[in-house]
Design a protein around this motif. Structure first.
Motif, short mmCIF file in Angstrom:
data_model
loop_
_atom_site.label_atom_id
_atom_site.label_comp_id
_atom_site.label_asym_id
_atom_site.label_seq_id
_atom_site.Cartn_x
_atom_site.Cartn_y
_atom_site.Cartn_z
N SER A 10 0.84 -1.21 0.00
CA SER A 10 0.00 0.00 0.00
C SER A 10 0.87 1.25 0.00
O SER A 10 1.99 1.26 0.50
N THR A 11 0.30 2.34 -0.54
CA THR A 11 0.99 3.62 -0.57
C THR A 11 0.30 4.59 0.38
O THR A 11 -0.92 4.70 0.39
N TRP A 12 1.09 5.27 1.19
CA TRP A 12 0.59 6.32 2.06
C TRP A 12 1.29 7.61 1.68
O TRP A 12 2.51 7.67 1.60
N ILE A 13 0.50 8.67 1.43
CA ILE A 13 1.06 9.99 1.12
C ILE A 13 0.63 10.94 2.23
O ILE A 13 -0.56 11.14 2.47
N GLY A 14 1.60 11.53 2.91
CA GLY A 14 1.32 12.45 4.01
C GLY A 14 0.85 13.80 3.52
O GLY A 14 0.89 14.12 2.32
N SER A 15 0.43 14.62 4.45
CA SER A 15 0.00 15.99 4.15
C SER A 15 1.21 16.86 3.86
O SER A 15 2.35 16.49 4.12
N TRP A 16 0.95 18.07 3.35
CA TRP A 16 2.01 19.05 3.12
C TRP A 16 2.40 19.69 4.44
O TRP A 16 1.55 20.00 5.28
N TYR A 17 3.70 19.92 4.64
CA TYR A 17 4.22 20.59 5.82
C TYR A 17 5.08 21.75 5.37
O TYR A 17 5.96 21.59 4.52
N ALA A 18 4.82 22.94 5.95
CA ALA A 18 5.60 24.14 5.63
C ALA A 18 6.99 24.03 6.25
O ALA A 18 7.12 23.76 7.44
N ILE A 19 8.00 24.22 5.44
CA ILE A 19 9.38 24.13 5.93
C ILE A 19 10.20 25.35 5.53
O ILE A 19 11.40 25.39 5.72
N ASP A 20 9.55 26.37 4.97
CA ASP A 20 10.27 27.52 4.43
C ASP A 20 10.96 28.37 5.48
O ASP A 20 11.91 29.09 5.18
N ASN A 21 10.55 28.31 6.74
CA ASN A 21 11.17 29.11 7.79
C ASN A 21 12.24 28.35 8.57
O ASN A 21 12.68 28.83 9.61
N TYR A 22 12.65 27.21 8.07
CA TYR A 22 13.62 26.38 8.79
C TYR A 22 14.86 26.15 7.93
O TYR A 22 14.77 25.94 6.73
N ARG A 23 16.01 26.16 8.57
CA ARG A 23 17.27 25.97 7.86
C ARG A 23 17.56 24.48 7.66
O ARG A 23 17.93 24.06 6.58
N ILE A 24 17.38 23.68 8.70
CA ILE A 24 17.65 22.24 8.60
C ILE A 24 16.34 21.49 8.78
O ILE A 24 15.60 21.73 9.73
N LYS A 25 16.06 20.59 7.84
CA LYS A 25 14.87 19.76 7.88
C LYS A 25 15.30 18.30 7.91
O LYS A 25 16.20 17.92 7.17
N THR A 26 14.66 17.50 8.76
CA THR A 26 14.99 16.08 8.85
C THR A 26 13.71 15.28 8.89
O THR A 26 12.81 15.56 9.67
N LEU A 27 13.63 14.28 8.01
CA LEU A 27 12.52 13.33 8.04
C LEU A 27 13.07 11.99 8.49
O LEU A 27 14.12 11.55 8.02
N GLY A 28 12.37 11.34 9.40
CA GLY A 28 12.74 10.02 9.87
C GLY A 28 11.64 9.02 9.54
O GLY A 28 10.46 9.33 9.70
N PHE A 29 12.02 7.86 9.04
CA PHE A 29 11.07 6.81 8.66
C PHE A 29 11.43 5.53 9.38
O PHE A 29 12.60 5.16 9.47
N LYS A 30 10.41 4.81 9.87
CA LYS A 30 10.61 3.47 10.43
C LYS A 30 9.45 2.60 9.96
O LYS A 30 8.29 2.96 10.12
N MET A 31 9.79 1.45 9.37
CA MET A 31 8.78 0.52 8.85
C MET A 31 9.11 -0.87 9.36
O MET A 31 10.21 -1.38 9.15
N SER A 32 8.15 -1.50 10.05
CA SER A 32 8.41 -2.79 10.68
C SER A 32 8.73 -3.88 9.66
O SER A 32 9.50 -4.79 9.95
N ARG A 33 8.15 -3.83 8.48
CA ARG A 33 8.42 -4.84 7.45
C ARG A 33 9.27 -4.33 6.31
O ARG A 33 9.47 -5.02 5.33
N GLY A 34 9.75 -3.12 6.41
CA GLY A 34 10.54 -2.53 5.34
C GLY A 34 9.63 -2.01 4.24
O GLY A 34 8.43 -2.23 4.24
N GLY A 35 10.23 -1.26 3.33
CA GLY A 35 9.45 -0.70 2.24
C GLY A 35 10.24 0.37 1.51
O GLY A 35 11.46 0.40 1.56
N THR A 36 9.53 1.25 0.85
CA THR A 36 10.13 2.31 0.05
C THR A 36 9.68 3.66 0.58
O THR A 36 8.50 3.84 0.91
N ILE A 37 10.61 4.61 0.67
CA ILE A 37 10.29 5.95 1.14
C ILE A 37 10.62 6.97 0.07
O ILE A 37 11.52 6.76 -0.75
#
Length: 100
Positions: free
Chosen positions: A14-41
């Motif tokens: 299955s595919t999950w697409i998250g909502s939009w998040y404003a990041i224009d006021n931030y210098r460093i952005k970090t996304l973290g992903f954890k999937m119990s069975r693995g997958g594609t990000i």
């Protein structure tokens, strides 16, 4: 970090697409992903935050992550919005960290 999706089940392939998040006021952005069975990000970015779906506007990915692994991606480029995308199965968690 802000929890975008916390241990929510994602059906195999299955595919999950998250909502939009404003990041224009931030210098460093970090996304973290954890999937119990693995997958594609994927990290999708946009200057407008609208009209981008699936892999259009892809900033990072698609990248395969292993089962149970925690994967992060940090960047400093000036972008206005981002949204995470995950394809896989099992329990999925996504976190967003932003630093001014």
């Amino acid at each position: 970090a802000v929890s975008i999706r916390d241990r929510v089940r994602l059906g195999q392939g299955s595919t999950w697409i998250g909502s939009w998040y404003a990041i224009d006021n931030y210098r460093i952005k970090t996304l973290g992903f954890k999937m119990s069975r693995g997958g594609t990000i994927v990290i999708i970015t946009s200057f407008t935050g609208t009209g981008v779906a699936d892999f259009t506007g892809t900033y990072y990915g698609p990248v395969r992550i292993g089962a149970g692994s925690y994967t992060t991606k940090s960047f400093m480029e000036s972008l206005a919005y981002l949204r995470p995308l995950a394809v896989g199965g099992g329990t999925t968690s996504v976190y967003l960290g932003r630093q001014a």
